[in-house]
Every structure is written in C-alpha cells, then in structure tokens.
Design an enzyme around this catalytic site. Structure first.
Site, PDB file in Angstrom:
ATOM      1  CG  HIS A 307      65.577 -15.169 103.931  1.00 22.32           C
ATOM      2  ND1 HIS A 307      64.459 -14.656 104.536  1.00 22.32           N
ATOM      3  CD2 HIS A 307      65.336 -16.482 103.716  1.00 22.32           C
ATOM      4  CE1 HIS A 307      63.583 -15.627 104.689  1.00 22.32           C
ATOM      5  NE2 HIS A 307      64.077 -16.742 104.202  1.00 22.32           N
ATOM      6  CG  ASP A 364      67.330 -23.234  99.793  1.00 28.53           C
ATOM      7  OD1 ASP A 364      66.964 -24.301 100.310  1.00 28.53           O
ATOM      8  OD2 ASP A 364      66.539 -22.356  99.415  1.00 28.53           O
TER       9      ASP A 364
HETATM   10  N1  CMC Z   1      72.733 -12.470  94.447  1.00 32.14           N
HETATM   11  C1  CMC Z   1      73.013 -11.221  94.020  1.00 32.14           C
HETATM   12  N2  CMC Z   1      72.262 -10.141  94.327  1.00 32.14           N
HETATM   13  C2  CMC Z   1      71.189 -10.343  95.094  1.00 32.14           C
HETATM   14  C3  CMC Z   1      70.834 -11.622  95.588  1.00 32.14           C
HETATM   15  C4  CMC Z   1      71.663 -12.708  95.239  1.00 32.14           C
HETATM   16  N3  CMC Z   1      71.382 -13.949  95.686  1.00 32.14           N
HETATM   17  N4  CMC Z   1      69.710 -11.509  96.316  1.00 32.14           N
HETATM   18  C5  CMC Z   1      69.362 -10.228  96.295  1.00 32.14           C
HETATM   19  N5  CMC Z   1      70.249  -9.508  95.555  1.00 32.14           N
HETATM   20  C6  CMC Z   1      70.255  -8.049  95.354  1.00 32.14           C
HETATM   21  C7  CMC Z   1      69.178  -7.637  94.371  1.00 32.14           C
HETATM   22  O1  CMC Z   1      69.651  -7.620  93.053  1.00 32.14           O
HETATM   23  C8  CMC Z   1      68.860  -6.245  94.897  1.00 32.14           C
HETATM   24  O2  CMC Z   1      69.893  -5.389  94.489  1.00 32.14           O
HETATM   25  P1  CMC Z   1      69.563  -3.825  94.128  1.00 32.14           P
HETATM   26  O3  CMC Z   1      69.081  -3.225  95.417  1.00 32.14           O
HETATM   27  O4  CMC Z   1      70.858  -3.294  93.640  1.00 32.14           O
HETATM   28  O5  CMC Z   1      68.492  -3.872  93.089  1.00 32.14           O
HETATM   29  C9  CMC Z   1      68.971  -6.404  96.423  1.00 32.14           C
HETATM   30  O6  CMC Z   1      69.920  -7.463  96.598  1.00 32.14           O
HETATM   31  C10 CMC Z   1      67.666  -6.743  97.126  1.00 32.14           C
HETATM   32  O7  CMC Z   1      67.125  -7.896  96.496  1.00 32.14           O
HETATM   33  P2  CMC Z   1      65.583  -8.213  96.372  1.00 32.14           P
HETATM   34  O8  CMC Z   1      65.349  -9.148  95.229  1.00 32.14           O
HETATM   35  O9  CMC Z   1      64.813  -6.921  96.396  1.00 32.14           O
HETATM   36  O10 CMC Z   1      65.324  -8.953  97.774  1.00 32.14           O
HETATM   37  P3  CMC Z   1      64.063  -9.839  98.127  1.00 32.14           P
HETATM   38  O11 CMC Z   1      63.886  -9.727  99.583  1.00 32.14           O
HETATM   39  O12 CMC Z   1      62.902  -9.463  97.276  1.00 32.14           O
HETATM   40  O13 CMC Z   1      64.505 -11.314  97.679  1.00 32.14           O
HETATM   41  C11 CMC Z   1      65.443 -13.483  97.701  1.00 32.14           C
HETATM   42  C12 CMC Z   1      64.917 -12.304  98.548  1.00 32.14           C
HETATM   43  C13 CMC Z   1      65.691 -14.681  98.610  1.00 32.14           C
HETATM   44  C14 CMC Z   1      64.360 -13.873  96.683  1.00 32.14           C
HETATM   45  C15 CMC Z   1      66.739 -13.024  96.972  1.00 32.14           C
HETATM   46  O14 CMC Z   1      67.721 -12.694  97.924  1.00 32.14           O
HETATM   47  C16 CMC Z   1      67.264 -14.110  96.029  1.00 32.14           C
HETATM   48  O15 CMC Z   1      66.863 -14.144  94.872  1.00 32.14           O
HETATM   49  N6  CMC Z   1      68.199 -15.007  96.490  1.00 32.14           N
HETATM   50  C17 CMC Z   1      68.661 -16.097  95.669  1.00 32.14           C
HETATM   51  C18 CMC Z   1      67.662 -17.250  95.682  1.00 32.14           C
HETATM   52  C19 CMC Z   1      67.666 -18.009  96.986  1.00 32.14           C
HETATM   53  O16 CMC Z   1      68.705 -18.375  97.514  1.00 32.14           O
HETATM   54  N7  CMC Z   1      66.440 -18.310  97.474  1.00 32.14           N
HETATM   55  C20 CMC Z   1      66.252 -19.109  98.706  1.00 32.14           C
HETATM   56  C21 CMC Z   1      65.707 -18.287  99.830  1.00 32.14           C
HETATM   57  S1  CMC Z   1      65.829 -19.135 101.418  1.00 32.14           S
HETATM   58  C22 CMC Z   1      64.764 -20.475 101.270  1.00 32.14           C
HETATM   59  C23 CMC Z   1      63.349 -20.068 101.231  1.00 32.14           C
HETATM   60  O17 CMC Z   1      62.782 -19.791 102.299  1.00 32.14           O
HETATM   61  O18 CMC Z   1      62.768 -20.052 100.153  1.00 32.14           O
END
Ligand code: CMC
Length: 429
Positions: A307, A364
C-alpha cells in the site's frame, strides 16, 4: 513565532509557511513557490504532495490508524451501518434518529432506474466489464437529472444527487449481474433496508425470493464500511480533480469509477481471487508465485499486498480477515481459496523481500473471499468496491465544492522533449 520552512535556491533564502493539521501532520505550503522562485516541485506519484486540506478521513500509515470524521475504523466496523457511515462521511456528524431515517428513506425512493436507462443494458456486450457500464451509466444519470447540474448546487441539489448515486449504484450493479446471467431484472423494494435491498435485487428471482441471512448482510455491511473512504487515494483524487473544473457530481464520480477500475487500485480485489485460482490450478504451489513477484526482471506482483500509505499493517485487512473467518464458520462453508489466502499471507509475512519493503496484506486481500462466499462473481468485485467508496467520493466532492479557496487542479511539468526546431517537409523526413 510562526514556524517557516526555508528553501535556499541560487544562494537566496525563501521562506514558506508550515501548515499543521489537527493530528499534527505537517506540510510546507508552497503555493507561492513558483511565483517567488520560478521553481516547481517534482513528485512522481504525489507521494509527498498534499493536494488539499480535508476534514473527512484521517490516516496514519506508519501506525495503521484509519478514522472517519475522527471515529476509529474499528468502532465504525463494529457498531455502525453503511448508511449511517455514509451520512457521517458526507455530512460530517452522526445523524439523529429522524435524520438517519429520512436519509435511509431517500435512498429507497431513488433506487429505481429511469425506464430508458434499462435499454443501456441491452446495448452493452455481455462480455464487457461491469466497471465500463457502471461508469457510463453514472455519467449518463446527468442526462436524466439536468435539474441537478447547477455549477453552484444548493444543499438540496447535493442531497438529492448523493441519494441518487448511493442508491442507483446498487440497482445498476444488480441489473448488470442479472443481464450477465440472462435473468430478468428484480426491482428494488422500498420495505427493504439498503443492503438487504441490494442482495434482493442481485439474487431474488421472480419466483424465488432470496433467503436473507443475517450473517451475509452483516459481512457485506462491514466490507462496505471499510471501503467507504480512504482520503486522497487515486479514485478520490480523480473525483476531486474532475470536480475542480466545476464538472457535476455525476461526471466526477464516473471518472472516479474509471480510476478505481485499475488493478493497482480497486481492480485488485478481482485480481487477488484470480491469483488464488491460479495458485489452486498450479497445485497450490505458493512459493512459485512468491518467487515470481520477487524477480526484478518480472513485473508480476502479488495482488492484495502493499500500500502506498500503510507501512505497518492495513487496519481494514485485519477486520476483513476476521469477518471472512466468521462468515465461513457461521455459514459452515469451506472455500479452498481461503486456505490459499491464509498460507500465502503467512509465507509473505516471513519473507524478507516483503518485510523489507513493508508489504502487508491490504483491504483487497480478503474482501474478494467474502464476495465469493456471498455469490458475487469475480468480475464484479471492483463494482462492489465502487458501491463502498461512493460516500467517500461524494463527501470529497462536496467538501471541495464548499471550500471557497478550491481552485481548478492543474499540475505543472518539467518538459524533457525536443528543443525548438523547424517543421520538416515530408520529402526530407
Ligand atoms: N508484490 C511484489 N512486489 C511489490 C508489491 C507486490 N504487491 N507491491 C510493491 N512491490 C515492490 C515494488 O516492486 C517495489 O520494489 P523495488 O523497491 O525493488 O522496486 C517496492 O515494493 C515499492 O513498490 P511501489 O510500486 O513503489 O509502491 P507504491 O506505493 O507506488 O505502490 C501499490 C503501492 C498498492 C500500488 C503496490 O503495492 C501494488 O501494486 N500492490 C498490488 C496491487 C494491490 O493490491 N492494490 C490494492 C491497493 S489497496 C486498495 C486501494 O486502496 O486501492
């Protein structure tokens, strides 16, 4: 003395006011940054940028706190209803009994769709995603209620539009489901409360009324309350941004539905259950999926983890997990996907890759398991999120509209393209 932030640029010091929120959250007010310095800030994904001040929801991702109008989410989930939560979010205070009854009544009388809108369902492909139809129909409501489109809406206009949206989103969802099943629509009933009415429209048939179960109503109530608001997330920011151009509430929320659709946001609940099904098909080998998510060369992610804001745990996921176990125990059902979810969560919480990046289960992760148990098809999970998020979107649009200092949202950019050059005639390209 008023605290100021100092920024030194080209050897010159500039001062900017510090804004402090009621929970001691601090921000540097850079409203005059560009006019005073000619610099802008660059913040990919807006991770450090406050787009507004807001009194609706407080969230502290470091400690896992979420509060609606100051009330902890744990108390809301345990003691409130979705209708009461909606009122609290939109109007700022808990309603007295009479006000709550009037509000609940307004949701009942606005549930019917205009007969012409029923034709939308005929024109939409059965294979089309329900979020596309929901967004189109929400926007199209503007055509059916032109009297609600004042650019300076009265309180009465906003009250009516809010009731239209909160109640019609259920009818649209249920009819979309009925259409996909090739079954006739089941009209809303005014003697049913909000959630029973939704379940009735979804699952009753002309010959067979849906057998209402208290456990199912209660589980859905909890899930919707947990989704009701989450401050400046992608879809809510979209609603505010679109609304900042003075676009009407229907149009703004239609855009919010589209933003929610994405798999990184509200589309994740669908992806989570599809991921569980894939793991099941692969013989339950969760490690294979974890390894893929950890592979830097693979863009695959474990859906339902991580998140932007929660870096400790998501308080909603804790409540929803308990609710899922409670529902399954009460209904005496066993879903192998719940076992997969529990095993995956355990494995991830022990894995350094995820703990180092502070990736915990989000809302989720377990919501889809509950929807599945209720009988809602996977493709409709993001629509369920939209039903839940509706009061939050409305509350934010209303708050923005009522703030006389609100401005049209218009970010800047740093241009990285070609410098000025001459037009190239076709024969010289
Ligand atoms: N699985 C594997 N690796 C992950 C995941 C995941 N679900 N989420 C983040 N990472 C890794 C990402 O690859 C990155 O790694 P590195 O630093 O080595 O490049 C690191 O963690 C930071 O990720 P980010 O994409 O910079 O983090 P963010 O804050 O921009 O993204 C997120 C947040 C929710 C979009 C992301 O965690 C994600 O894609 N999760 C899966 C989708 C999901 O479950 N979404 C629902 C969110 S809760 C409901 C809502 O409010 O929408």
């Amino acid at each position: 003395m008023e605290e100021k932030a100092k920024i030194i640029l080209d050897g010159k010091t500039f001062e900017f006011p510090i804004i402090v929120g009621t929970e001691n959250e601090k921000a540097i007010d850079i409203t005059n940054l560009r006019s005073e310095t000619s610099y802008i800030t660059l913040d990919n994904g807006f991770g450090n940028t406050g787009s507004c001040t807001s009194g609706i929801t407080f969230l502290d991702g470091e400690t896992g706190i979420l509060r609606y109008r100051g009330i902890p989410i744990e108390q809301m989930a345990e003691k409130s209803t979705f209708v009461e939560t909606s009122y609290l979010l939109i109007y700022g205070e808990f309603p007295q009994r009479q006000k709550l009854d009037e509000f609940a009544h307004s949701l009942k009388i606005h549930a019917d769709l205009h007969p012409d809108m029923l034709k939308f369902f005929d024109g939409y492909p059965t294979t089309g995603h329900p979020m596309g139809l929901l967004s189109a129909m929400v926007c199209s409501l503007s055509g059916y209620y032109p009297e609600l489109l004042n650019t300076e809406p009265t309180q009465e206009d906003i009250r009516t539009t809010a009731a239209e949206l909160l109640s019609k989103v259920c009818t649209i969802t249920a009819y979309t489901y009925k259409k996909s099943m090739g079954e006739p629509f089941v009209a809303p009933r005014r003697d049913f409360e909000y959630i029973p009415n939704f379940l009735h429209m979804m699952f009753s048939s002309p010959h067979q009324p849906y057998k209402m179960m208290e456990e199912v109503v209660s589980a859905l109530e909890t899930v919707l309350i947990l989704h009701a608001d989450h401050e400046q997330n992608c879809s809510t920011s979209t609603v505010r941004l679109v609304g900042s151009s003075w676009a009407n509430l229907f149009a703004s929320i239609s855009a919010g539905v589209c933003a929610l659709w994405g798999p990184l946001h509200g589309g994740a609940n669908q992806q989570v259950v599809e991921m569980f099904e894939e793991i099941q098909k692969a013989g339950g080998d969760i490690q294979k999926f974890i390894d893929r998510a950890k592979d830097p060369k693979d863009s695959y992610r474990l859906m339902g983890f991580g998140h932007r804001v929660y870096k400790n745990f998501d308080p909603r996921s804790k409540i929803i997990k308990e609710k899922a176990h409670e529902l399954f125990a009460k209904l005496g059902i066993h879903d192998p996907l719940l076992d997969i979810a529990v095993r995956l969560e355990e494995a991830v919480l022990k894995d350094d890759y995820f703990t180092q990046r502070k990736l915990y289960p989000n809302v989720d992760f377990y919501s889809g398991i509950i929807y599945r148990a209720i009988g809602i098809p996977t493709v409709m999970f993001p629509v369920m999120f939209a039903i839940g998020r509706m009061p939050g979107w409305i509350a934010h649009w209303k708050e923005m509209k009522e703030n006389s200092k609100s401005k049209i949202g218009r970010p800047r950019q740093i241009y990285t393209g070609e410098r000025v050059r001459d037009y190239i005639p076709m024969e010289q390209r």
